[in-house]
Design a protein around this motif. Structure first.
Motif, PDB file in Angstrom:
ATOM      1  N   PHE A 197       0.866  -1.181   0.000  1.00  0.00           N
ATOM      2  CA  PHE A 197       0.000   0.000   0.000  1.00  0.00           C
ATOM      3  C   PHE A 197       0.897   1.224   0.000  1.00  0.00           C
ATOM      4  CE2 PHE A 197       0.093  -2.214   4.113  1.00  0.00           C
ATOM      5  CZ  PHE A 197       0.906  -1.353   4.853  1.00  0.00           C
ATOM      6  N   ARG A 198       0.325   2.348  -0.396  1.00  0.00           N
ATOM      7  CA  ARG A 198       1.078   3.608  -0.396  1.00  0.00           C
ATOM      8  C   ARG A 198       1.521   3.939   1.015  1.00  0.00           C
ATOM      9  NH1 ARG A 198      -3.408   5.949  -2.009  1.00  0.00           N
ATOM     10  NH2 ARG A 198      -3.053   7.639  -0.573  1.00  0.00           N
ATOM     11  N   SER A 199       2.691   4.550   1.125  1.00  0.00           N
ATOM     12  CA  SER A 199       3.147   4.975   2.440  1.00  0.00           C
ATOM     13  C   SER A 199       4.058   6.187   2.311  1.00  0.00           C
ATOM     14  CB  SER A 199       3.871   3.837   3.168  1.00  0.00           C
ATOM     15  OG  SER A 199       4.983   3.395   2.441  1.00  0.00           O
ATOM     16  N   ILE A 200       4.024   6.979   3.363  1.00  0.00           N
ATOM     17  CA  ILE A 200       4.932   8.118   3.512  1.00  0.00           C
ATOM     18  C   ILE A 200       5.697   7.884   4.802  1.00  0.00           C
ATOM     19  CG2 ILE A 200       5.136  10.599   3.915  1.00  0.00           C
ATOM     20  CD1 ILE A 200       2.503  10.964   2.357  1.00  0.00           C
ATOM     21  N   MET A 201       7.025   7.995   4.719  1.00  0.00           N
ATOM     22  CA  MET A 201       7.857   7.879   5.906  1.00  0.00           C
ATOM     23  C   MET A 201       8.386   9.256   6.277  1.00  0.00           C
ATOM     24  SD  MET A 201      11.311   5.771   6.683  1.00  0.00           S
ATOM     25  CE  MET A 201      10.446   4.264   6.343  1.00  0.00           C
ATOM     26  N   VAL A 202       8.147   9.623   7.534  1.00  0.00           N
ATOM     27  CA  VAL A 202       8.657  10.885   8.059  1.00  0.00           C
ATOM     28  C   VAL A 202      10.021  10.607   8.661  1.00  0.00           C
ATOM     29  CG1 VAL A 202       8.273  12.733   9.730  1.00  0.00           C
ATOM     30  CG2 VAL A 202       6.332  11.745   8.489  1.00  0.00           C
ATOM     31  N   ALA A 203      11.030  11.331   8.189  1.00  0.00           N
ATOM     32  CA  ALA A 203      12.405  11.142   8.636  1.00  0.00           C
ATOM     33  C   ALA A 203      12.948  12.446   9.215  1.00  0.00           C
ATOM     34  CB  ALA A 203      13.277  10.709   7.461  1.00  0.00           C
ATOM     35  N   SER A 204      13.581  12.336  10.360  1.00  0.00           N
ATOM     36  CA  SER A 204      14.190  13.487  11.015  1.00  0.00           C
ATOM     37  C   SER A 204      15.703  13.426  10.823  1.00  0.00           C
ATOM     38  CB  SER A 204      13.856  13.459  12.512  1.00  0.00           C
ATOM     39  OG  SER A 204      14.659  14.379  13.220  1.00  0.00           O
ATOM     40  N   ARG A 205      16.311  14.564  10.663  1.00  0.00           N
ATOM     41  CA  ARG A 205      17.770  14.620  10.528  1.00  0.00           C
ATOM     42  C   ARG A 205      18.472  14.543  11.882  1.00  0.00           C
ATOM     43  NH1 ARG A 205      19.781  15.027   5.312  1.00  0.00           N
ATOM     44  NH2 ARG A 205      18.088  15.529   3.901  1.00  0.00           N
ATOM     45  N   TRP A 264      10.799  -0.366   1.765  1.00  0.00           N
ATOM     46  CA  TRP A 264       9.350  -0.449   1.928  1.00  0.00           C
ATOM     47  C   TRP A 264       8.578   0.217   0.794  1.00  0.00           C
ATOM     48  CZ3 TRP A 264       9.439   1.201   7.783  1.00  0.00           C
ATOM     49  CH2 TRP A 264       9.982   0.163   8.539  1.00  0.00           C
ATOM     50  N   GLY A 265       9.283   0.905  -0.126  1.00  0.00           N
ATOM     51  CA  GLY A 265       8.601   1.603  -1.212  1.00  0.00           C
ATOM     52  C   GLY A 265       7.852   2.825  -0.734  1.00  0.00           C
ATOM     53  N   ALA A 266       8.360   3.454   0.322  1.00  0.00           N
ATOM     54  CA  ALA A 266       7.688   4.613   0.917  1.00  0.00           C
ATOM     55  C   ALA A 266       8.236   5.921   0.356  1.00  0.00           C
ATOM     56  CB  ALA A 266       7.886   4.599   2.441  1.00  0.00           C
ATOM     57  N   GLU A 267       7.360   6.897   0.231  1.00  0.00           N
ATOM     58  CA  GLU A 267       7.810   8.256  -0.055  1.00  0.00           C
ATOM     59  C   GLU A 267       8.518   8.764   1.196  1.00  0.00           C
ATOM     60  OE1 GLU A 267       4.648  10.794  -1.511  1.00  0.00           O
ATOM     61  OE2 GLU A 267       3.598   9.009  -2.236  1.00  0.00           O
ATOM     62  N   LEU A 268       9.540   9.561   1.020  1.00  0.00           N
ATOM     63  CA  LEU A 268      10.316  10.062   2.145  1.00  0.00           C
ATOM     64  C   LEU A 268      10.014  11.542   2.358  1.00  0.00           C
ATOM     65  CD1 LEU A 268      12.522   9.227   4.200  1.00  0.00           C
ATOM     66  CD2 LEU A 268      14.185  10.078   2.560  1.00  0.00           C
ATOM     67  N   PHE A 269       9.581  11.884   3.556  1.00  0.00           N
ATOM     68  CA  PHE A 269       9.328  13.272   3.938  1.00  0.00           C
ATOM     69  C   PHE A 269      10.437  13.696   4.885  1.00  0.00           C
ATOM     70  CE2 PHE A 269       7.654  16.450   6.872  1.00  0.00           C
ATOM     71  CZ  PHE A 269       7.212  17.421   5.990  1.00  0.00           C
ATOM     72  N   ASP A 270      11.214  14.682   4.479  1.00  0.00           N
ATOM     73  CA  ASP A 270      12.319  15.197   5.280  1.00  0.00           C
ATOM     74  C   ASP A 270      11.769  16.213   6.278  1.00  0.00           C
ATOM     75  OD1 ASP A 270      14.565  16.476   6.337  1.00  0.00           O
ATOM     76  OD2 ASP A 270      15.606  16.600   4.410  1.00  0.00           O
ATOM     77  N   ALA A 271      11.690  15.823   7.552  1.00  0.00           N
ATOM     78  CA  ALA A 271      11.147  16.688   8.599  1.00  0.00           C
ATOM     79  C   ALA A 271      12.194  17.631   9.179  1.00  0.00           C
ATOM     80  CB  ALA A 271      10.540  15.834   9.713  1.00  0.00           C
ATOM     81  N   GLY A 272      13.425  17.548   8.685  1.00  0.00           N
ATOM     82  CA  GLY A 272      14.480  18.441   9.172  1.00  0.00           C
ATOM     83  C   GLY A 272      14.918  18.069  10.580  1.00  0.00           C
ATOM     84  N   ASP A 273      15.219  19.092  11.359  1.00  0.00           N
ATOM     85  CA  ASP A 273      15.679  18.925  12.745  1.00  0.00           C
ATOM     86  C   ASP A 273      14.460  18.722  13.635  1.00  0.00           C
ATOM     87  OD1 ASP A 273      16.815  19.075  15.254  1.00  0.00           O
ATOM     88  OD2 ASP A 273      17.419  21.166  15.085  1.00  0.00           O
ATOM     89  N   ALA A 274      14.005  17.464  13.757  1.00  0.00           N
ATOM     90  CA  ALA A 274      12.746  17.185  14.453  1.00  0.00           C
ATOM     91  C   ALA A 274      12.878  16.148  15.567  1.00  0.00           C
ATOM     92  CB  ALA A 274      11.699  16.735  13.440  1.00  0.00           C
ATOM     93  N   GLY A 275      14.104  15.745  15.902  1.00  0.00           N
ATOM     94  CA  GLY A 275      14.257  14.735  16.942  1.00  0.00           C
ATOM     95  C   GLY A 275      13.514  13.470  16.555  1.00  0.00           C
ATOM     96  N   HIS A 276      12.845  12.861  17.517  1.00  0.00           N
ATOM     97  CA  HIS A 276      12.097  11.620  17.268  1.00  0.00           C
ATOM     98  C   HIS A 276      10.613  11.910  16.987  1.00  0.00           C
ATOM     99  CE1 HIS A 276      11.794   7.311  17.181  1.00  0.00           C
ATOM    100  NE2 HIS A 276      10.993   7.234  18.226  1.00  0.00           N
ATOM    101  N   VAL A 277      10.289  13.173  16.741  1.00  0.00           N
ATOM    102  CA  VAL A 277       8.925  13.623  16.442  1.00  0.00           C
ATOM    103  C   VAL A 277       7.970  13.085  17.512  1.00  0.00           C
ATOM    104  CG1 VAL A 277       7.134  13.909  14.693  1.00  0.00           C
ATOM    105  CG2 VAL A 277       9.505  13.619  13.973  1.00  0.00           C
ATOM    106  N   GLU A 278       8.180  13.554  18.720  1.00  0.00           N
ATOM    107  CA  GLU A 278       7.376  13.161  19.874  1.00  0.00           C
ATOM    108  C   GLU A 278       7.375  14.312  20.867  1.00  0.00           C
ATOM    109  OE1 GLU A 278       9.417   9.954  21.871  1.00  0.00           O
ATOM    110  OE2 GLU A 278      11.302  11.010  21.700  1.00  0.00           O
ATOM    111  N   THR A 279       6.561  14.219  21.879  1.00  0.00           N
ATOM    112  CA  THR A 279       6.472  15.264  22.892  1.00  0.00           C
ATOM    113  C   THR A 279       7.825  15.531  23.529  1.00  0.00           C
ATOM    114  OG1 THR A 279       4.195  14.603  23.310  1.00  0.00           O
ATOM    115  CG2 THR A 279       5.220  16.012  24.954  1.00  0.00           C
ATOM    116  N   ALA A 280       8.597  14.477  23.802  1.00  0.00           N
ATOM    117  CA  ALA A 280       9.918  14.643  24.422  1.00  0.00           C
ATOM    118  C   ALA A 280      10.879  15.415  23.524  1.00  0.00           C
ATOM    119  CB  ALA A 280      10.514  13.283  24.779  1.00  0.00           C
TER     120      ALA A 280
END
Length: 175
Positions: A103-111, A128-144
């Motif tokens: 299925f289609r997928s987008i992967m969010v990646a942090s630098r 995985w055949g996922a599109e890659l979204f570059d989130a930049g300086d985003a840590g683990h993309v969580e509250t912490a």
């Protein structure tokens, strides 16, 4: 993810209630139940180890899944050996399935993710055949990592919901 679920009562957690500890087989079984019980094809949203659960589920099952938003999966060295001092259930996340998701997928990646380098995200996205979204300086993309509401993630999810289905193929890069 909790904010999104709180704002959308139609969203379902798998497993429920959310939170560790769950073994990979328990996570995969809960995801399979949620997908097969859904009234229409599911759009999966996974963070961290949840992304590995989606890949493991897709390697073992088929089901009505329309797309997936995969946010900062942790990298697991494919050559790592299970820790003999830990129970077998604590070693269940290796090796990570490397086949294309059906299925289609987008992967969010942090630098600046502490668990995964950007190159490792690129490897997962390619496998995985996922599109890659570059989130930049985003840590683990969580509250912490300092994240509260996440409008960019909501836009990615809206895009997955709005786009017509297309077959998986070469991943696109999204910036």
């Amino acid at each position: 993810m909790r904010r999104w679920a709180d704002a959308h009562p139609e969203y379902r957690w798998a497993p429920y209630p959310p939170g560790p500890p769950f073994t990979l087989p328990e996570r995969v079984a809960a995801l399979h139940e949620a997908v097969t019980d859904a009234p229409e094809p599911a759009v999966l949203v996974a963070h961290s180890a949840g992304c590995l659960t989606v890949a493991a589920w897709a390697a073992r099952h088929t089901g009505p899944v329309r797309a997936a938003l995969l946010v900062t999966p942790p990298y697991l060295d494919p050559n790592r050996a299970p820790d003999p001092d830990r129970p077998p259930d604590d070693n269940v996340y290796g090796p990570v399935p490397s086949g294309r998701l059906p299925f289609r997928s987008i992967m969010v990646a942090s630098r600046t993710d502490p668990y995964t380098t950007f190159a490792q995200f690129e490897g997962y996205a390619e496998d995985w055949g996922a599109e890659l979204f570059d989130a930049g300086d985003a840590g683990h993309v969580e509250t912490a990592s300092g994240h509260g509401p996440w409008p960019a993630g909501e836009r990615l999810l809206s895009r997955l919901l709005a786009e017509p289905d297309r077959p998986t193929g070469s991943p696109d890069t999204v910036h």
